[in-house]
Design an enzyme around this catalytic site. Structure first.
Site, PDB file in Angstrom:
ATOM      1  N   CYS A 149       0.963  -1.286  -0.062  1.00 38.04           N
ATOM      2  CA  CYS A 149       0.079  -0.091   0.010  1.00 38.04           C
ATOM      3  C   CYS A 149       0.747   1.386   0.026  1.00 38.04           C
ATOM      4  O   CYS A 149       0.485   2.224  -0.745  1.00 38.04           O
ATOM      5  CB  CYS A 149      -0.786  -0.066   1.306  1.00 38.04           C
ATOM      6  N   LYS A 204      10.399  -3.394   1.471  1.00 37.12           N
ATOM      7  CA  LYS A 204       9.538  -3.545   0.529  1.00 37.12           C
ATOM      8  C   LYS A 204       9.451  -2.260  -0.301  1.00 37.12           C
ATOM      9  O   LYS A 204       9.434  -2.327  -1.586  1.00 37.12           O
ATOM     10  CB  LYS A 204       7.880  -3.911   0.869  1.00 37.12           C
ATOM     11  N   HIS A 241      -2.503   6.664   3.916  1.00 36.69           N
ATOM     12  CA  HIS A 241      -1.071   6.723   4.348  1.00 36.69           C
ATOM     13  C   HIS A 241      -0.572   8.163   3.563  1.00 36.69           C
ATOM     14  O   HIS A 241      -0.711   8.311   2.588  1.00 36.69           O
ATOM     15  CB  HIS A 241      -0.224   5.477   3.508  1.00 36.69           C
ATOM     16  N   ASN A 326      -4.833   3.416   1.414  1.00 39.08           N
ATOM     17  CA  ASN A 326      -4.268   2.447   1.662  1.00 39.08           C
ATOM     18  C   ASN A 326      -5.083   1.241   1.485  1.00 39.08           C
ATOM     19  O   ASN A 326      -4.468   0.173   0.898  1.00 39.08           O
ATOM     20  CB  ASN A 326      -3.358   2.189   3.030  1.00 39.08           C
TER      21      ASN A 326
HETATM   22  N1  LIG Z   1      -4.663  -4.845   5.653  1.00 31.89           N
HETATM   23  C1  LIG Z   1      -4.134  -4.367   4.761  1.00 31.89           C
HETATM   24  O1  LIG Z   1      -4.509  -3.205   4.577  1.00 31.89           O
HETATM   25  C2  LIG Z   1      -3.441  -4.784   3.695  1.00 31.89           C
HETATM   26  C3  LIG Z   1      -2.830  -4.074   2.919  1.00 31.89           C
HETATM   27  C4  LIG Z   1      -1.988  -4.554   1.724  1.00 31.89           C
HETATM   28  C5  LIG Z   1      -1.887  -6.078   1.717  1.00 31.89           C
HETATM   29  N2  LIG Z   1      -2.490  -6.759   2.684  1.00 31.89           N
HETATM   30  C6  LIG Z   1      -2.123  -8.204   2.329  1.00 31.89           C
HETATM   31  O2  LIG Z   1      -3.718  -8.778   2.026  1.00 31.89           O
HETATM   32  C7  LIG Z   1      -3.559 -10.107   2.801  1.00 31.89           C
HETATM   33  C8  LIG Z   1      -4.889 -10.018   3.465  1.00 31.89           C
HETATM   34  O3  LIG Z   1      -4.663  -9.150   4.534  1.00 31.89           O
HETATM   35  P1  LIG Z   1      -5.948  -9.093   5.623  1.00 31.89           P
HETATM   36  O4  LIG Z   1      -5.550  -7.944   6.424  1.00 31.89           O
HETATM   37  O5  LIG Z   1      -7.118  -9.047   5.168  1.00 31.89           O
HETATM   38  O6  LIG Z   1      -5.839 -10.659   6.597  1.00 31.89           O
HETATM   39  P2  LIG Z   1      -7.103 -11.186   7.444  1.00 31.89           P
HETATM   40  O7  LIG Z   1      -7.997 -10.333   7.670  1.00 31.89           O
HETATM   41  O8  LIG Z   1      -5.994 -11.837   8.278  1.00 31.89           O
HETATM   42  O9  LIG Z   1      -7.752 -12.136   6.209  1.00 31.89           O
HETATM   43  C9  LIG Z   1      -6.932 -13.286   5.734  1.00 31.89           C
HETATM   44  C10 LIG Z   1      -7.839 -14.117   4.698  1.00 31.89           C
HETATM   45  O10 LIG Z   1      -7.068 -15.223   4.370  1.00 31.89           O
HETATM   46  C11 LIG Z   1      -8.039 -16.600   4.843  1.00 31.89           C
HETATM   47  N3  LIG Z   1      -7.037 -17.814   5.204  1.00 31.89           N
HETATM   48  C12 LIG Z   1      -6.364 -17.750   6.255  1.00 31.89           C
HETATM   49  N4  LIG Z   1      -5.751 -19.057   6.196  1.00 31.89           N
HETATM   50  C13 LIG Z   1      -6.046 -19.706   5.059  1.00 31.89           C
HETATM   51  C14 LIG Z   1      -6.005 -20.766   4.753  1.00 31.89           C
HETATM   52  N5  LIG Z   1      -5.329 -21.859   5.175  1.00 31.89           N
HETATM   53  N6  LIG Z   1      -6.630 -21.229   3.578  1.00 31.89           N
HETATM   54  C15 LIG Z   1      -7.597 -20.004   2.598  1.00 31.89           C
HETATM   55  N7  LIG Z   1      -7.793 -18.960   3.340  1.00 31.89           N
HETATM   56  C16 LIG Z   1      -6.995 -18.830   4.252  1.00 31.89           C
HETATM   57  C17 LIG Z   1      -8.883 -15.872   5.839  1.00 31.89           C
HETATM   58  O11 LIG Z   1      -9.871 -16.791   6.108  1.00 31.89           O
HETATM   59  P3  LIG Z   1     -10.702 -17.094   7.464  1.00 31.89           P
HETATM   60  O12 LIG Z   1     -11.574 -16.023   7.630  1.00 31.89           O
HETATM   61  O13 LIG Z   1     -11.495 -18.376   7.045  1.00 31.89           O
HETATM   62  O14 LIG Z   1      -9.650 -17.360   8.344  1.00 31.89           O
HETATM   63  C18 LIG Z   1      -9.135 -14.677   5.602  1.00 31.89           C
HETATM   64  O15 LIG Z   1     -10.064 -14.525   4.481  1.00 31.89           O
HETATM   65  C19 LIG Z   1      -2.091 -10.181   3.375  1.00 31.89           C
HETATM   66  O16 LIG Z   1      -1.465 -11.138   2.556  1.00 31.89           O
HETATM   67  C20 LIG Z   1      -1.693  -9.026   3.749  1.00 31.89           C
HETATM   68  O17 LIG Z   1      -0.365  -8.924   3.816  1.00 31.89           O
HETATM   69  C21 LIG Z   1      -3.088  -6.249   3.638  1.00 31.89           C
END
Ligand SMILES: NC(=O)c1ccc[n+]([C@@H]2O[C@H](COP(=O)([O-])OP(=O)(O)OC[C@H]3O[C@@H](n4cnc5c(N)ncnc54)[C@H](OP(=O)(O)O)[C@@H]3O)[C@@H](O)[C@H]2O)c1
Length: 349
Positions: A149, A204, A241, A326
């Site tokens: 982001c 990154k 951000h 972001n």
């Molecule tokens: N948060 C941000 O602003 C942001 C920004 C840029 C990039 N990212 C990236 O985007 C990704 C998601 O971030 P997030 O904050 O949304 O994470 P999160 O809220 O923890 O969500 C993770 C997702 O992955 C699923 N998951 C976990 N283990 C799994 C498995 N073994 N098989 C299939 N699905 C699985 C979860 O499903 P369940 O609900 O069933 O556990 C949930 O849908 C990450 O790679 C992060 O680095 C995040």
């Protein structure tokens, strides 16, 4: 676009997954038909599997979807990925191998030489890596990624300035807590505070920026030689951000030249009138105290980057501020715009 294209979201129940679901609501090209998550959620209705944390209610069509396992099978060909980074590598690969087009927001494949790390306004030509990726890996499918982001905000601000010759960049971020997912940073840590560390974020920003600004050679991207130094901080802001940026350039433009470059910059998403493209990707704000996250970040549906406070820099050539949303321009909106560019390039035909 005749028929809407059916799409799905891997990791649909998580924070970024919810942003995809919200951003895709009413999309003119894409129709959300499938939601995948872990086996903790599979088998439930999306409304029961998801603790909805975004403003506004959960879109009705998504609420009724059955959440499925993240295994290739009956998912649509085009899938957005918002999966936990600890599992994204293998799962995204398995889907691409099975013929799916993965437009990923996760960090896992970003720096692989045959995977485009795409910001549609900055490096649309990097999509030419896709046929090479498919040949090399023997895949019918493909993986295309969007950057971190904070990197998106930086590269959008720098993209328009590339013709002036980028030599050195120092960027200090003030990053919103929504970037840490949910529940993110503990309130006892972030309230009335600044946390001067975000794991791996500086690395990154430095490497992803060079790849995005780099030039496409026959089978890889030669990183741009610009030297980038990033200082990343978490601040008590919900969304948006903000980045304080100093740049050294090869040529000697005036301040007005830089403002004109941002203001007049249009690229493939604008020329092709893609549904999620901001009309003007970088908006320069003339008020001395702008941009500000609370006042500006939601403008242009969160898809534009705002610059401001351009002035001469005693150490470098210029310094200025940039702001971007972001979780929209930096995550779900970025991936959806990537997919729109891929459709317009015929990569889904
Ligand atoms: N948060 C941000 O602003 C942001 C920004 C840029 C990039 N990212 C990236 O985007 C990704 C998601 O971030 P997030 O904050 O949304 O994470 P999160 O809220 O923890 O969500 C993770 C997702 O992955 C699923 N998951 C976990 N283990 C799994 C498995 N073994 N098989 C299939 N699905 C699985 C979860 O499903 P369940 O609900 O069933 O556990 C949930 O849908 C990450 O790679 C992060 O680095 C995040």
């Amino acid at each position: 676009m005749q028929q809407p294209i059916e799409v799905g979201v891997l990791g649909a129940t998580g924070m970024v997954g919810q942003h995809f679901v919200k951003f895709l609501q009413g999309h003119s090209w894409f129709d959300l038909k499938w939601a995948g998550a872990s086996d903790r959620s599979a088998g439930k209705k999306y409304r029961d599997a998801t603790a909805w944390r975004l403003e506004g209610s959960m879109p009705g069509a998504a609420a009724d979807l059955n959440v499925e396992d993240c295994k290739p099978g009956n998912a649509p060909r085009l899938l957005f990925s918002a999966m936990d980074a600890s599992v994204a590598t293998e799962i995204e690969r398995a889907f691409a191998e099975a013929g799916h087009i993965i437009v990923s927001n996760s960090r896992n494949h970003r720096m692989e030489p045959d995977v485009p790390l795409l910001v549609p306004e900055v490096n649309p030509d990097h999509l030419k890596l896709v046929p090479l990726q498919q040949r090399k890996r023997g895949w019918k499918g493909q993986i295309v990624t969007n950057p971190n982001c904070s990197t998106i905000v930086l590269t959008m601000a720098l993209g328009a300035l590339k013709p002036f010759g980028l030599r050195r960049v120092v960027v200090t971020t003030m990053q919103a807590i929504s970037g840490a997912g949910y529940p993110g940073v503990a309130s006892m840590d972030i309230n009335a505070n600044v946390i001067p560390f975000i794991g791996n974020e500086e690395e990154k920003m430095e490497s992803e920026t060079q790849k995005i600004l780099g030039s496409l050679n026959s089978d890889h991207v030669a990183p741009h030689p610009v030297r980038v130094s990033a200082h990343c901080n978490r601040v008590a802001v919900v969304d948006g951000h903000t980045e304080a940026i100093s740049i050294e350039l090869d040529s000697k433009p005036s301040e007005q030249d830089l403002i004109d470059a941002w203001t007049q910059w249009r690229s493939a998403p604008q020329e092709r009138d893609l549904p999620s493209a901001p009309k003007q990707p970088v908006i320069y704000m003339i008020d001395k105290d702008r941009p500000q996250p609370r006042r500006d970040v939601e403008r242009e549906r969160g898809m534009a980057v705002f610059t401001g406070r351009l002035r001469r820099c005693p150490a470098f050539d210029f310094k200025f501020l940039a702001l971007g949303h972001n979780t929209i321009r930096g995550a779900a909106g970025a991936a959806v715009l990537n997919a729109e560019l891929m459709v317009s390039e015929g990569l889904l035909d």
